[in-house]
Design an enzyme around this catalytic site. Sequence first.
Site, PDB file in Angstrom:
ATOM      1  N   VAL A 150      -5.350  -2.403  -6.092  1.00 39.15           N
ATOM      2  CA  VAL A 150      -5.501  -2.855  -4.713  1.00 39.15           C
ATOM      3  C   VAL A 150      -6.565  -3.946  -4.662  1.00 39.15           C
ATOM      4  CG1 VAL A 150      -6.181  -2.198  -2.377  1.00 39.15           C
ATOM      5  CG2 VAL A 150      -4.807  -0.622  -3.767  1.00 39.15           C
ATOM      6  N   CYS A 178      -8.763  -0.589  -8.092  1.00 37.44           N
ATOM      7  CA  CYS A 178      -8.879  -1.560  -7.016  1.00 37.44           C
ATOM      8  C   CYS A 178     -10.025  -2.517  -7.320  1.00 37.44           C
ATOM      9  CB  CYS A 178      -9.099  -0.881  -5.670  1.00 37.44           C
ATOM     10  SG  CYS A 178     -10.745  -0.177  -5.465  1.00 37.44           S
ATOM     11  N   LYS A 179      -9.861  -3.730  -6.847  1.00 38.95           N
ATOM     12  CA  LYS A 179     -10.923  -4.735  -6.914  1.00 38.95           C
ATOM     13  C   LYS A 179     -11.781  -4.542  -5.665  1.00 38.95           C
ATOM     14  CE  LYS A 179     -11.519  -9.773  -7.253  1.00 38.95           C
ATOM     15  NZ  LYS A 179     -11.922 -10.128  -5.883  1.00 38.95           N
ATOM     16  N   TYR A 180     -12.994  -4.069  -5.872  1.00 39.63           N
ATOM     17  CA  TYR A 180     -13.835  -3.518  -4.805  1.00 39.63           C
ATOM     18  C   TYR A 180     -15.034  -4.431  -4.604  1.00 39.63           C
ATOM     19  CZ  TYR A 180     -15.755   0.623  -2.306  1.00 39.63           C
ATOM     20  OH  TYR A 180     -16.225   1.527  -1.379  1.00 39.63           O
TER      21      TYR A 180
END
Length: 331
Positions: A150, A178-180
């Site tokens: 995500v 996910c890329k947070y």
Amino acid sequence: MARRDRLTVNDVHGAWAIIPTPAVDNAEDWRCADSIDYDEVARAVDGLINAGVDAILAQGTFGEGATITWEEKKKMMEVMVETARGRKPIFVGTTTLNTRDTITQLKHARDIGADGTMLGLPMWQVCDVPNAVRFYRDVAEAVPEMAICVYANPEAFKFQFPTPFWAGVAEIPQVITCKYIHIGQLSVHTAVSKKRIRFLPIEFDHLDAARIDPEFHTAFWSPCANGGPEMTIRIRDTVREAIKTGDWSAAQRVWAAAAPVIGHLMPPGGFAEFSRYNIQLDKARINASGWMKAGPCRPPYLTAPANYLEGAVKAGKGWAELCAKVRAGEL
């Protein structure tokens, strides 16, 4: 190309490097029919894998996923997968303005042997949580063989990725990471996802995330490996060693060296202001580093304030100097 089994959360560790979409010299001109420097794509993918990164992400924001054509994107995907030859996972970008186009692009990525997608929400109408969760569920059901990262960028996608969203997408087996952006809610989001999603903080937050939960927070995304991978690998390895030994001093020393350098990239106004010029500033940083030729930007995102660009150049040159210190054994 023969596919491996679909990746799971247990496959997500280490440094996940992001590359830009390198451009030919006349890419600023809208008349440019094929704006991608595919030789540089191959060189960067091979160089990052040989340097030791654990996976590669592409075609997001400074990957100019919104300004390259589908024909360009397809060919870049193919070059990345062919160059990687299964040595490391390749996650391509399939963010579009709607579910059907995203599914079409993801099916192509599956068919050529990519491992997954870095996928953001459609960028037009603001989604609520039920529609956002359904978007990822529909994509996963349509292409079940592909893992999903995500792309949780609240500025790009006009969505805050709140706690109920993570509780919802955690029920989708394909959503593994996910890329947070921020880690203030990391513990809460990890808990509601039942550790089914390995959150990737930016590399400068990796140390703090690892100290929160050393056994689970073992991965991060790197915007800077494309400016020289040595420092990114050093960040990864010193944190790994600290987790094993309990001695965090080397990891703290490396973090202290990196923080002020990358700080030059952030303009006054913080992340929201940076996001107005993300492509221009990151490409200026990468070009200044000298490790990869990102080339010019594509229209319409061409210009940025001069002082912002000066900071980006300082960040790129400073990163190159840090990499040189790592190679010399000085850091």
